[in-house]
Design a protein around this motif. Structure first.
Motif, PDB file in Angstrom:
ATOM      1  N   LYS A   1      20.232   0.281  23.577  1.00  0.00           N
ATOM      2  CA  LYS A   1      21.434   1.131  24.234  1.00  0.00           C
ATOM      3  C   LYS A   1      22.653   0.140  24.352  1.00  0.00           C
ATOM      4  O   LYS A   1      22.222  -1.145  24.420  1.00  0.00           O
ATOM      5  CB  LYS A   1      21.105   1.453  25.632  1.00  0.00           C
TER       6      LYS A   1
ATOM      7  N   ARG B   1      26.204   8.600  28.389  1.00  0.00           N
ATOM      8  CA  ARG B   1      25.303   9.386  29.216  1.00  0.00           C
ATOM      9  C   ARG B   1      25.593   9.793  30.510  1.00  0.00           C
ATOM     10  O   ARG B   1      25.220  10.852  31.092  1.00  0.00           O
ATOM     11  CB  ARG B   1      24.162   8.386  29.781  1.00  0.00           C
TER      12      ARG B   1
ATOM     13  N   TYR C   1      21.504  17.504  25.986  1.00  0.00           N
ATOM     14  CA  TYR C   1      20.717  16.286  25.553  1.00  0.00           C
ATOM     15  C   TYR C   1      21.563  16.315  24.019  1.00  0.00           C
ATOM     16  O   TYR C   1      22.155  17.190  23.495  1.00  0.00           O
ATOM     17  CB  TYR C   1      19.563  16.427  25.521  1.00  0.00           C
TER      18      TYR C   1
ATOM     19  N   TRP D   1      20.139  11.188  23.576  1.00  0.00           N
ATOM     20  CA  TRP D   1      20.735  11.188  25.120  1.00  0.00           C
ATOM     21  C   TRP D   1      19.832  12.226  25.717  1.00  0.00           C
ATOM     22  O   TRP D   1      19.786  13.335  25.009  1.00  0.00           O
ATOM     23  CB  TRP D   1      22.191  11.490  25.338  1.00  0.00           C
TER      24      TRP D   1
ATOM     25  N   ALA E   1      20.435  13.901  29.545  1.00  0.00           N
ATOM     26  CA  ALA E   1      21.311  13.849  30.715  1.00  0.00           C
ATOM     27  C   ALA E   1      20.207  13.906  31.811  1.00  0.00           C
ATOM     28  O   ALA E   1      19.750  15.227  31.924  1.00  0.00           O
ATOM     29  CB  ALA E   1      22.606  14.719  30.858  1.00  0.00           C
TER      30      ALA E   1
END
Lengths: 98, 547
Positions: free
Chosen positions: B75, B83, B99, B112, B114
């Motif tokens: 990340k 995000r 996502y 991702w 969320a």
């Protein structure tokens, strides 16, 4: 019984068919009652008449009485059976049968 | 009353049940239609929300960076930025899941997802998950540069009622790098529909209850109560109001067909009343006439000599006679009487016509003939006198056929006259019955001043004489055939009567006529008189004895 009536001036011809008895005599009586005024010559045709009872004789007698006053009455074509009735009852003496 | 009760619980429930059924069907169809339309609209709406958010995310996210995250699993700041953006949108818009995944053949790999830190079920970068509910094909279809709008609607235990949208995130070369995915929960649609149906049912039931109560009273007012009044009126009519139908009224004012019916019923009842009154009047009149006719019949029967043997002390002759009228009272009559100790008169006659007029004329004729014959006049003289008397007051033009004979008992000399009557049958000197030679005179009452001529014959012991009216020979059978002179003569000569008493002879003859008639109604009076000579004593002797 059927009554066929033909009128011409003072002459009225009535032809009867069937039986002149207690039931049918009043019909003829009513017919004569309204037709005889002014008639001087009344003629019955009995060719089609099968039977006559005393009630029928009574109507003939009253017609004869009326016609004695105002003219003449004749009965034509009387068959054997009815002629016998006329003979037994003495009607032959007062009716004009031809 | 039982019938009335049963009828009452039948008509109202029928109508109310009909109303309830109609309401239930209407409500059900309406509710289902509205719920279906609402669900469709809401699904479209939430699908659009999901698609819009997915599309925005797909535009914002830099597709070129995704392959790094996907391959390295590391990340960076941009990752966190994205995000947070996803989390914010998810919270503000109220998405269920938000996502980004890379769809592999068997699984999808999260980039991702969320979610709040520590939130249950939130996936991290590099986590993989199986496809669910047909997501496999749809997600692969959406994973293209120019994919159509892809929406998936699922409803299952695990995730609930979802509208899912998938939009491809493209890299700079225009190739799909990942799928921006949004799941919107639609559980509230079901809840709202449930609430709506519940409310609809509540309102329907409430309104229906109110309407049924109102309808009950309405039916009672316009239908069952008026019908009940009609019903009771009809029953009461038969039970106790027959005497007072003319006053019959019905208090029904519904202004519709029921009132028409009541009016018609009232009209009918009043007409019935009039009819009954007429009928009662006519009936009582008929009864009165019937009773009087009965008395007249009795009087007429009493006028004819009916006690046999009439002269028990006279052994020289036997006599018997009967008269059977066709209608209540007849125009026929017979008569016999002793003019003096040596002379017996016998009469038979038939008045033209039948019924009361004939019977009245018969009484006059019979009385006149008897009066003059008993005065000792010759038969022909009797008829000439009687004829003129009958003619003098004969407006109705009636006439009588009659036969009168006077027997000199001592000698057997029989003097007779005939006024248009059937000639009698006589059995003379042991011969068969044959007609007596008769000169026919004109009927009585036909014309004035008719001359009658009498004839004579000498009877011997054993001779018989039958007088009869045309009711015998002109009796008809159902085929309209006459009994006839010939049949009468044949019966008399058949031998059946030989040796029988006179009463029995006439009974047998009457029986033969009835057998011939075969049930046909008797058209004319049937009258018969039978005279039998037993002995002739000789005039001188007899006269002396009698004196």
């Amino acid at each position: 019984m059927t009554i066929n009536k033909q009128s011409q001036g003072g002459k009225l011809s009535i032809a009867l068919e069937g039986r002149l008895d207690t039931t049918t005599a009043p019909l003829l009586e009513a017919e004569l009652k309204q037709s005889l005024d002014g008639v001087t010559e009344l003629e019955f045709d009995f060719a089609g008449l099968e039977y006559i009872s005393s009630a029928g004789l009574r109507v003939l007698l009253s017609a004869q009485k009326i016609m004695n006053r105002q003219g003449s009455m004749v009965i034509r074509n009387v068959n054997q059976i009815i002629m016998e009735v006329f003979e037994i009852t003495g009607f032959v003496d007062i009716l004009t049968i031809t | 009353m039982m019938r009335q009760h049963r009828w009452r619980i039948r008509l109202k429930p029928k109508l109310i049940l009909g109303l309830v059924l109609m309401s239930v069907v209407l409500t059900t169809i309406l509710t289902m239609a509205i719920a279906h339309m609402y669900r469709t609209r809401m699904e479209d709406y939430y699908s659009q929300v999901a698609f819009d958010q997915a599309s925005i995310a797909a535009q914002i996210i830099d597709g070129d960076r995704i392959s790094d995250y996907y391959t390295t699993g590391e990340k960076d700041a941009y990752y966190e930025e994205v995000r947070e953006y996803l989390l914010m949108v998810k919270q503000i818009v109220g998405l269920k899941y938000f996502y980004v995944v890379v769809p592999e053949d068997e699984v999808m790999v999260y980039i991702w997802d969320a979610g709040e830190p520590g939130e249950e079920g939130v996936c991290d970068l590099g986590d993989s998950d199986a496809y669910y509910g047909g997501g496999d094909e749809l997600m692969h279809a959406a994973f293209a540069a120019d994919a159509d709008q892809v929406i998936l609607i699922t409803n299952n235990e695990e995730y609930g009622y979802l509208a899912s949208a998938y939009v491809a995130i493209l890299d700079s070369s225009g190739q799909p790098a990942a799928l921006a995915s949004v799941d919107v929960s639609m559980d509230m649609i079901d809840e709202q529909i449930q609430d709506f149906v519940g409310l609809a049912l509540l309102i329907t039931c409430g309104v229906l209850l109110l309407v049924v109560v109102l309808y009950y009273f309405y039916i009672r007012r316009i239908l069952t109560r008026p019908l009940g009044v009609l019903h009771q009126a009809a029953q009461g009519l038969v039970e106790h109001q027959m005497d007072d139908l003319g006053q019959f009224t019905l208090d029904i004012h519904t202004g519709d067909e029921i009132e028409d019916l009541a009016d018609a019923f009232q009209y009918m009842t009043r007409e019935l009343d009039e009819y009954i009154r007429n009928l009662a009047h006519v009936t009582s009149e008929k009864e009165r006439i019937g009773a009087e006719l009965h008395v007249a019949t009795q009087i007429q029967a009493d006028m004819l000599p009916r006690i046999f043997p009439p002269f028990p002390e006279r052994g020289e002759f036997n006599i018997y006679a009967t008269m059977t009228p066709a209608k209540e009272v007849g125009g026929d009559f017979y008569d016999f009487f002793l003019v003096d100790q040596d002379h017996l008169a016998v009469v038979i006659a038939d008045v033209s016509g039948k019924g009361v007029p004939a019977a009245l004329f018969m009484v006059i004729a019979k009385t006149l003939i008897k009066n003059h014959a008993q005065a000792g006049q010759e038969p022909a003289q009797v008829f000439e006198t009687v004829n003129n008397q009958l003619c003098s007051n004969n407006e109705a033009g009636m006439f009588v056929t009659a036969f009168l004979g006077v027997l000199e008992i001592s000698t057997g000399r029989f003097t007779y006259v005939n006024a248009g009557h059937n000639p009698p049958l006589a059995a003379l000197g042991g011969q068969e019955y044959d007609w007596l030679p008769v000169r026919s005179g004109f009927v009585l009452a036909g014309m004035e001043n008719i001359r009658y001529r009498q004839q004579e014959i000498l009877f011997q012991p054993g001779d018989s004489l039958l007088l009869y009216t045309d009711g015998v020979t002109e009796a008809l059978n159902p085929a309209q055939e006459l009994y006839s002179d010939q049949r009468l003569k044949d019966f008399l000569n058949s031998g059946v009567l030989t040796g029988q008493p006179l009463e029995e002879q006439l009974r047998l003859l009457h029986g033969d006529i009835e057998r011939f008639a075969g049930g046909a109604e008797q058209a004319d009076d049937i009258t018969m008189l039978l005279l039998q000579i037993n002995e002739t004593t000789g005039g001188r002797d007899h006269g002396r004895t009698d004196d």
